[in-house]
Design an enzyme around this catalytic site. Structure first.
Site, short mmCIF file in Angstrom:
data_model
loop_
_atom_site.label_atom_id
_atom_site.label_comp_id
_atom_site.label_asym_id
_atom_site.label_seq_id
_atom_site.Cartn_x
_atom_site.Cartn_y
_atom_site.Cartn_z
N GLU A 121 -14.72 -3.02 6.09
CA GLU A 121 -14.93 -3.92 7.20
C GLU A 121 -13.66 -4.08 8.04
O GLU A 121 -12.58 -4.31 7.51
CB GLU A 121 -15.35 -5.29 6.67
CG GLU A 121 -15.64 -6.26 7.80
CD GLU A 121 -15.91 -7.67 7.28
OE1 GLU A 121 -16.22 -7.79 6.09
OE2 GLU A 121 -15.79 -8.61 8.07
N GLN B 94 0.83 -1.21 0.00
CA GLN B 94 0.00 0.00 0.00
C GLN B 94 0.87 1.26 0.00
O GLN B 94 1.64 1.48 0.93
CB GLN B 94 -0.88 0.00 1.25
CG GLN B 94 -1.79 1.21 1.37
CD GLN B 94 -2.39 1.33 2.78
OE1 GLN B 94 -1.66 1.35 3.77
NE2 GLN B 94 -3.70 1.38 2.85
N GLY B 95 0.73 2.07 -1.05
CA GLY B 95 1.52 3.30 -1.14
C GLY B 95 0.68 4.52 -0.80
O GLY B 95 0.29 5.28 -1.69
N ASN C 287 -3.94 5.48 18.47
CA ASN C 287 -5.05 5.37 19.42
C ASN C 287 -5.57 6.74 19.82
O ASN C 287 -6.75 6.88 20.17
CB ASN C 287 -4.61 4.56 20.64
CG ASN C 287 -4.63 3.07 20.36
OD1 ASN C 287 -4.78 2.66 19.19
ND2 ASN C 287 -4.51 2.25 21.39
N GLU C 288 -4.71 7.76 19.75
CA GLU C 288 -5.18 9.12 20.00
C GLU C 288 -6.15 9.55 18.89
O GLU C 288 -7.20 10.16 19.19
CB GLU C 288 -3.99 10.08 20.07
CG GLU C 288 -3.12 9.93 21.32
CD GLU C 288 -2.15 8.75 21.26
OE1 GLU C 288 -1.97 8.19 20.15
OE2 GLU C 288 -1.58 8.38 22.31
N SER D 21 4.86 -1.03 4.15
CA SER D 21 5.06 -2.34 4.76
C SER D 21 5.15 -3.41 3.68
O SER D 21 4.33 -3.42 2.75
CB SER D 21 3.88 -2.60 5.70
OG SER D 21 3.99 -3.84 6.30
N SER E 225 1.13 6.49 2.69
CA SER E 225 1.86 7.45 3.53
C SER E 225 3.02 8.08 2.78
O SER E 225 3.69 7.44 1.98
CB SER E 225 2.44 6.74 4.75
OG SER E 225 1.40 6.28 5.57
#
Lengths: 378, 401, 378, 401
Positions: D245, D126-127, D387-388, D161, D129
């Protein structure tokens, strides 16, 4: 897997919600607290009319024949409004004892009256020295004249001062903290030798200290098997845990909603305090805790019908821990985010706080149940 | 660097401890050990005993009757007083009004009010907060309008702790509503609570106690001689008061005393058929709190010591660390006590009513104040600037965020 | 009560700070990590020139005669830069063992060389099966030919592969986990039968597994009393705890400063992320934890000179718990607030994180020391 | 309301469990049980075994090779796969690219890419970021300029990744830098990583592993046929992908497996002269985690069940609860494992190097991956929206703050 409510359940929750929103505003509740009895006979009759007092009682005894989920929904609604009437003591604790241990005559005599709202029960089991140990019973029942002679004391008996009949545990055998030798008895509130000193708990609900001094009961007062009442006591306590867990969920819902409302409307330094991200995140953490607690309250309710006693006890303990921790966190933060106003008797959030506090210390606290779970880690 | 107390400091601690042991009335100590708040007469009695010894005005300079202690001696004194446990010194008199009068008061004000404050002849309270203001003090609206030799005060204060016990109130009032900044146009007035037009209404707290009040002012006439500092400059007086020495802010002695009490009761109550004190999880919980108390004790020494070194001029912004951690420990220790009490901590045991009625007490003597203490201490992270505000202070003053 | 530094201490910290800011940038350190040895012989000599290797060694042995506070200040400075050289192993652990247990001959032979930077030590005590139990020693030392024959294995010996001499614990009596029967021996690194397999720990520092197979040492190799080495071992471990606690303070200082810097400079959604109040409060909580940890590191240092062994052990355990918890919280939050970049090897914060992680698992972890404290609750 | 699985669901769980037990190669399972990450060939092998069974594309509709499972079946499948422990299915292929192509792709794209993705013939990455963007995805700058039948791509992606394992990359690129809003003018492109002009540089993580990469694009020519959806409308595609999902978001099976592993090793290592598993504090810590896992298990069922009831259209905003609590438990369980390992968890045990050198392994076999797992899972609360950020989402979507 199914989280849907049945049509009957929807009907139940709707009618209860209507009744409580009409008759259980914070102001109405405060007025009730100021009466000597501290709860409403009139509302108790309304609950009976709606079928609530008979909710988990079999239809043959004039009840509704509902299940654990129905009780959960009702207790949750009660928790949202901090209902003061002796539902837990009478229907959940007393009712479960009779349902599990009563013979046909006892059930036939008492349950219809409970369902009709004309008889109230209390569960007089815990003793002062026992703290949370359900086997630590010193009260004795000695055979006498075909019946039994009860001698001893019971502590923090929920709604014990206004109950008509008490389910009292006593030793017919064994010694302190032994599992064997426990029996249950139905004792009339006006039995000679039974003294009750009523008082309020910190949340305004009623409890009593009981002393039994040569209280004579007939053979027919024995509820269930002699010497082998522990499994019944255990299940009564489990029913109490599940019901109060649901009540805590309701209380958390109200506290969380009040807190959100306060964050949105309270202005300080020229803006609503809810614009502070630190407080927003706290509200989100309260939500996470509340949802995790809700899951555990569901687990407790579902587990009541589990046949495997060890598995049932394990799930109940997990729920007691999970709901206890969630309730403590959510209620502490609700007060904190309200600031000074949250600390006052005139504001509702402190009342919810105290109800949650009292419930955490019924039927074994968080530490007690975590300890039981830790014992089983393998 | 040496964390140990000097022999002089150790001797001082012994002296304080011995004095409290020998002079604190037994009935007061016993009530407090069981967690009861001191009654009005308890605080007055104890303050007067201390004042006779020259210790009540513990933070004042000697010329105004203070003992001339170092900040570390002051800390030791406060900790010993809390640990005893003895009634806390009335901070309105000693750490608030006193330093303010010494800094800003007229000679007449000092001579009249200071000795009376030290001896608790006057019980003072603080009239700062107003409805809707909370931590935003400068939004206050109570008005004081000059009329000859008097100010005429109209308005309302809230959260006025101990106003129902008090003789006097030091108040912030708005004397110039037209001032450009909200902080300007505020004055600091001393108000005799017996003046006509004052009504004190109780606010009951969630522990059932009466500490707080609303105070209503309707055309209350206050002599101009009761103005402290300059008219319209009251904000600097208030800032001085709030920024003053916060030696006692951590109230560590109270936490220590609560943990000791929890352990004491844990020997009496049971878990798994044995005394709770033998339960491993309970012991771990105690040990964890004791570790944090020990750390805070040293952090407090560091802050107090730096304060002393700096000539005692400005409080260290790290005192916010003391406030945050101190209140967390007050809350943790009061939770511990309540959990030890368990079901016995939940009733409203009417011990005193029972005694009046000649009935035997129905609950254990250690039980009645466990839950009220826990409940009341939920306010510890709210009053004096919430812990959230303390974190904001750390961010601005220390971290530059 | 006195938190001031002496003039000598100020001089020491200034000169160390200068040296490290010149020679221990993150890039310089990364280059060192890539060398086979993983640390710098040259810097070690510089430490010797500055008197650091002799800091706690008596002047009669060519040292500086410094105290625990001096070592604390140095270790804190080392922690700020994650110094890789074997100071802990040689001067703190090895040095303490010799200082406490060495006879005049042993001290006279070894300590001057340590001070001069020409001899490095390691403390070979813990064994794999022992985890954190300092009495759990299986290595044996049997009398043979006037000396001893050592047999056994030691695990995770800090800087064990490059030390010149090893302080090895072994049983001359008693059995596994008995307090009595432990002795310490000085073993040359090239002693026949001693095999060392070196490796890196997760923080890049060096350690080794040792196996001792019929290692013959002379009578003079015995360090301190035969069969009664436990108190010495205990104090060596305590010195290690105090020194690494100070190191963690230094590491927390750097992590906290880096985090503040990142919060102020990293822009996201058009503003520095440090404008998020939730992150500001986290930074404040890190500060609170760091200051509480700092207090505990001071306590550990001060306690080293406490004569009452039980009181000393109690304070050391408190410090290990306090610093361990503070270090874990601060380092986890430092990575969290950095986001992705904090997870990379090329960025410094993760290196500090791992040093703090490794230190927490030396000399008994947080749970172990909390357990010791819990045992004493009364 | 009934928390119990239906007999069909229980039978399905048994079927899945049996299949994994019988078909997961033993060597892969054993490596994973010891905490090793799956190697590239492990993931490929396992995906192909599952694909043969028709399960690899577990969330796709049947017409594109999916098994047609309910959300609850999918959840059961994922949990069993994680608990086994088996290699996780490559989410880039299955839960990201697949649904996007099914929703937005051309027939040709679907026919070509979907079967290959299911069989892991193409490894996708996945490109999204870019440097300096972090959670602020829309600030991306990688440019794609139309030139005849191609886009010419220039720019840089980061945190990519598994790019070093990948054959293809689905990328967000900016096709109209003049667009009024930052979210406009973005397109979704499929890029063959073998195209000239692409350089993949490793980013080593703090656990020493190579998961992440920087990917540099210099004049990379991508056929226009590789555009997914409309040009300049890539933001909707990305939002669909990210909002898809999130059944597996809690990764509860992994936490459960870690706790089981911790207990297993705790029988071998010692505390106070007895197996650690017998230590009360350790047992309490485990029990606490198990309570929270049980709660999350039910919360997850509630969310998945509500998702199923709602026709599977939009994820419940409560899935942020799953992400927050799920990652907290991943971290808590990996911390538990590391703490059980203690000093033995700290070395970089070169087990495999040792094996190559024919030397015996020097550390215990359970030790080498304990710290790396802990270290790597610190990222769990960072990736996929910190999480923020999840709390911000809850505030906006659920709480209205």
């Amino acid at each position: 897997m199914d989280f849907d409510l049945t049509d009957d359940q929807r009907l139940l929750t709707d009618s209860v919600a209507r009744l409580l929103s009409d008759s259980y505003s914070f102001e109405q509740r405060k007025a009730l607290l100021k009466t000597e009895q501290g709860w409403s006979e009139t509302l108790w009759q309304k609950y009976a009319e709606l079928g609530l007092t008979g909710l988990p009682i079999a239809e043959e005894h004039g009840g509704f024949g509902g299940g654990a989920v129905d009780v959960m929904l009702l207790m949750q609604a009660f928790g949202r409004h901090l209902v003061l009437e002796p539902y837990l003591a009478t229907v959940v604790l007393g009712g479960t004892a009779l349902r599990l241990a009563g013979d046909a005559a006892q059930q036939g005599e008492i349950l219809p009256e409970v369902a009709a709202g004309s008889l109230r029960l209390a569960f007089a089991h815990y003793e002062r020295q026992a703290r949370y140990d359900i086997t630590d019973v010193l009260t004795t029942a000695k055979p006498q004249g075909g019946g039994f002679l009860l001698e001893g004391a019971k502590s923090v008996v929920l709604h014990g001062a206004t109950a008509d009949k008490l389910v009292v545990s006593a030793r017919t055998g064994g010694s302190r903290a032994e599992a064997e030798g426990l029996s249950l008895f139905l004792v009339d509130a006006d039995a000679p030798g039974l003294a009750r000193r009523g008082y309020r708990l910190r949340d305004g609900t009623e409890a009593a200290e009981l002393s039994l001094s040569a209280v004579q009961v007939p053979r027919e007062a024995l509820l269930g098997l002699q010497d082998a009442a522990l499994p019944v006591i255990q299940r009564v306590v489990e029913a109490g845990i599940a019901a109060t867990a649901a009540e805590v969920i309701g209380a958390m819902e109200t506290m969380h909603a009040m807190t959100l409302d306060y964050l949105k409307t309270r202005v300080q330094f020229g803006k609503p305090i809810g614009e502070n991200q630190a407080l927003q995140h706290r509200a989100a953490e309260m939500l996470v805790a509340m949802e995790q607690g809700r899951s555990m309250a569901m687990l407790a309710t579902m587990s009541l019908e589990e046949e495997d006693a060890a598995e049932r006890a394990r799930h109940i303990s997990m729920a007691k821990v999970g709901v206890g921790q969630a309730g403590r966190f959510v209620s502490q933060q609700a007060v904190q985010l309200h600031g000074g106003i949250g600390m006052t008797e005139e504001y509702a959030v402190g009342h919810f706080f105290r109800r949650v506090m009292v419930i955490e210390h019924l039927f074994g606290d968080t530490a007690t149940h975590l300890d039981r779970l830790a014992e089983q880690v393998a | 660097m040496d964390l140990r107390f000097t022999p002089e400091e150790a001797a001082f601690r012994e002296e304080v401890r011995a004095f409290i042991r020998d002079h604190l009335p037994r009935e007061i100590r016993e009530r407090m050990r069981l967690g009861h708040p001191p009654r009005k007469q308890d605080t007055i009695a104890w303050m007067r005993i201390l004042n006779e010894r020259g210790w009540a005005a513990y933070s004042w300079p000697t010329e105004w009757g203070g003992p001339g202690w170092t900040p570390i001696q002051r800390m030791i004194f406060l900790e010993e007083n809390l640990s005893a446990p003895a009634p806390e010194l009335l901070s309105f008199n000693i750490t608030m009004l006193g330093p303010v009068l010494i800094q800003f008061g007229t000679e007449a004000q000092k001579k009249h009010f200071l000795p009376r404050a030290a001896n608790l002849d006057d019980w003072w309270c603080q009239g700062f907060s107003e409805p809707g203001a909370g931590s935003d003090l400068a939004s206050l609206r109570t008005a004081a309008v000059r009329d000859g030799d008097h100010y005429v005060v109209n308005g309302q204060k809230i959260w006025t702790s101990t106003a129902h016990n008090a003789d006097w109130c030091f108040c912030l009032v708005r004397t110039n509503p037209q001032a450009a900044k909200r902080q300007d146009g505020i004055s600091f007035l001393l108000i005799d609570l017996r003046t006509p037009g004052i009504e004190v209404r109780p606010i009951i707290s969630i522990d059932g106690s009466h500490h707080l009040n609303e105070v209503f002012f309707t055309d209350v006439r206050v002599p101009v001689g009761n103005l402290v500092g300059e008219e319209n400059k009251g904000w600097s007086v208030a800032k001085y008061l709030l920024g003053n020495e916060r030696t006692g802010i951590a109230r560590l002695g109270k936490s220590k005393e609560r943990v000791r009490f929890a352990k004491e009761v844990a020997k009496e109550v049971r878990m798994n058929g044995r005394p709770l004190i033998e339960d491993k999880a309970f012991r771990q919980r105690v040990a964890q709190i004791e570790v944090e108390m020990k750390a805070l004790e040293i952090t407090q020494l560091r802050v107090v010591s730096a304060y002393a070194k700096a000539g005692g001029n400005r409080p260290d912004p790290l005192s916010s660390v003391l406030k945050i951690k101190g209140t967390e420990l007050l809350q943790a220790s009061s939770e511990l006590v309540m959990d030890v009490g368990g079901p016995q901590a939940m009733p409203v045991w009417q011990q005193e009513l029972a005694a009046l009625a000649n009935e035997p007490a129905i609950g254990p003597d250690w039980a009645p104040q466990m839950a009220p203490n826990y409940l009341m201490l939920r306010a510890a992270s709210i009053y004096g600037g919430t812990n959230e505000i303390q974190k904001n202070i750390l961010n601005k003053a220390v971290l530059g965020l």
